[in-house]
Design an enzyme around this catalytic site. Structure first.
Site, mmCIF file in Angstrom:
data_model
loop_
_atom_site.group_PDB
_atom_site.id
_atom_site.type_symbol
_atom_site.label_atom_id
_atom_site.label_comp_id
_atom_site.label_asym_id
_atom_site.label_seq_id
_atom_site.Cartn_x
_atom_site.Cartn_y
_atom_site.Cartn_z
ATOM 1 N N HIS A 1 0.546 -1.545 0.420
ATOM 2 C CA HIS A 1 -0.025 0.246 -0.222
ATOM 3 C C HIS A 1 1.378 1.480 0.193
ATOM 4 O O HIS A 1 0.154 2.262 -0.565
ATOM 5 C CB HIS A 1 -1.138 -0.151 1.292
ATOM 6 N N CYS A 2 1.714 1.040 0.353
ATOM 7 C CA CYS A 2 2.731 2.620 0.626
ATOM 8 C C CYS A 2 3.370 2.946 -0.355
ATOM 9 O O CYS A 2 2.924 4.392 -0.805
ATOM 10 C CB CYS A 2 4.237 2.021 1.625
#
Length: 423
Positions: free
Chosen positions: A262-263
């Site tokens: 996600h990052c």
């Protein structure tokens, strides 16, 4: 001063919220995990886990320590502290999707009592805490600073990391005022060894984006160098090994088939979005890094096609075995995994795609019907025309896989002999 007995409601019980709940319970806090997914709530209350870093035994221990999960926002009324840990994906046109943050804020504004500390942990663009969350919380009549505290504290969860967890990873907090910053600092100090105070919410929000933008750009650098080094017949992995011996001024980053999780693929775009929206010009480093990193799956497919051509085989009709389809080694998390795009590109060129992953029994993120993992990696490697190592899980015997393969393409630099092709 926060009372010795604290009840925390953590909104969102995924990869961020559930480990946070565990750490808070371990510190003696009463914790309610609020999640709108009824199945997740059911599983948690039954002592089952749905994420890698929390085992079923851990959930059972949490329940014994006073934890419970709920899908009823009314539990917010019981809280001294409410922490927002909901997803913040990108929308179809690349803008941040804050629907979950807005929904959580509305629920908190409706149910919170006076004196509550609200903390946003979901990654977003600078100004979200002040410009989005704060007005929603005040829309029910309470006034910030007088009736409640509000802060931002970026999550720093690294799934699968056995060295750094919540307790020994410094926690950044920044409030809308000094009292909110202090309230957040006091709360997190109960279960985090080091709490770092930022000047305010925008500084705390931007610190998170800087961390991941730094990684995004440096990964793009080595990805581009890997491509140049291949053309120049230079071993990029040996280059990085040699450069890493410098004790100052260099940090090793490694190339790969693309970025996932996600990052890294998501967070820098929040900053780029806000720069464009507020200042009217692009964040060129982020856009270039995005272009390079997003091109890596197609580059991997080109290298696979070249390797088959060199062995007098066409990609169309060849059986390509993908080894490891998660975004990171030794976990089951598939969010934004480059394996998804690689598989789609291979299939579009007529390849027969199979996969093996000890963490993913059924893979639902490819074109067409879901794929089932090959039952055993070595036998699957023998049957394939080419094996592509996308994720070097510890379970893989790389030497045995290389020996069993007709062609072995290593995108992670873990092979040690000339029998394999390397990125």
């Amino acid at each position: 001063m926060m009372s010795p007995s604290v009840t925390a409601v953590i909104v969102g019980q995924g990869y961020v919220g559930l480990p946070l709940a565990q750490a808070a319970v371990d510190a003696g806090l009463s914790v309610i995990g609020l999640d709108m997914n009824e199945e997740i709530v059911r599983r948690l209350n039954a002592g089952d886990s749905h994420i890698d870093d929390i085992a079923a035994e851990d959930v059972a221990t949490m329940i014994a320590g006073g934890y419970r999960a709920s899908s009823d926002p009314a539990v917010i009324a019981e809280a001294d502290v409410v922490i927002i840990c909901v997803p913040t994906p990108l929308g179809e046109s690349g803008e941040p999707d804050l629907r979950a943050v807005r929904g959580a804020s509305e629920a908190i504004g409706e149910h919170m009592r006076a004196g509550t500390l609200v903390v946003l942990e979901s990654t977003t663009y600078p100004g979200t805490t002040d410009d989005v969350v704060l007005p929603i919380l005040e829309s029910r009549g309470m006034v910030a600073s007088a009736d409640f505290h509000l802060a931002f504290s970026p999550e720093r969860i690294d799934p699968g990391n056995t060295v750094y967890g919540i307790r020994n990873t410094p926690k950044v907090v920044g409030g809308i005022d000094a009292a909110s910053t202090e309230a957040a600092r006091a709360f997190y100090s109960r279960f985090v060894d080091t709490v770092v105070t930022a000047k305010g919410t925008r500084e705390a929000e931007t610190a998170k984006l800087l961390e991941n933008t730094y990684r995004h750009i440096n990964i793009a650098l080595v990805n581009e160098m890997a491509r140049f080094c291949h053309e120049l017949d230079i071993d990029i992995w040996d280059v990085i090994r040699a450069a890493s011996t410098k004790p100052f001024g260099f940090q090793a980053f490694y190339p790969g088939p693309g970025v996932g999780g996600h990052c890294i693929p998501i967070d820098p775009n929040y900053l780029s979005y806000e720069v464009q929206r507020k200042l009217g010009h692009p964040f060129r480093f982020v856009e270039l890094a995005e272009e390079i990193n997003n091109s890596m799956p197609a580059y991997v497919v080109t290298r696979v096609q070249d390797a088959l051509n060199d062995n007098e085989r066409a990609l169309r009709g060849s059986q390509v075995l993908l080894l490891g389809v998660t975004y990171k080694a030794n976990i089951s998390d598939q969010r934004e995994s480059p394996a998804t795009r690689i598989a789609a590109l291979l299939r579009a060129k007529g390849a027969i795609v199979t996969y093996h992953d000890p963490y993913v029994r059924v893979w639902n993120h490819t074109m067409g019907e879901p794929l089932e993992s090959a039952p055993e990696a070595i036998s699957a490697a023998r049957e394939a025309d080419i094996c592509v190592l996308l994720q070097a899980h510890d379970e893989y015997d790389i030497a045995a896989l290389t020996e069993a393969s007709t062609l072995f393409f290593d995108t992670r630099g873990v092979t040690r002999d000339d029998a394999a092709l390397r990125l």
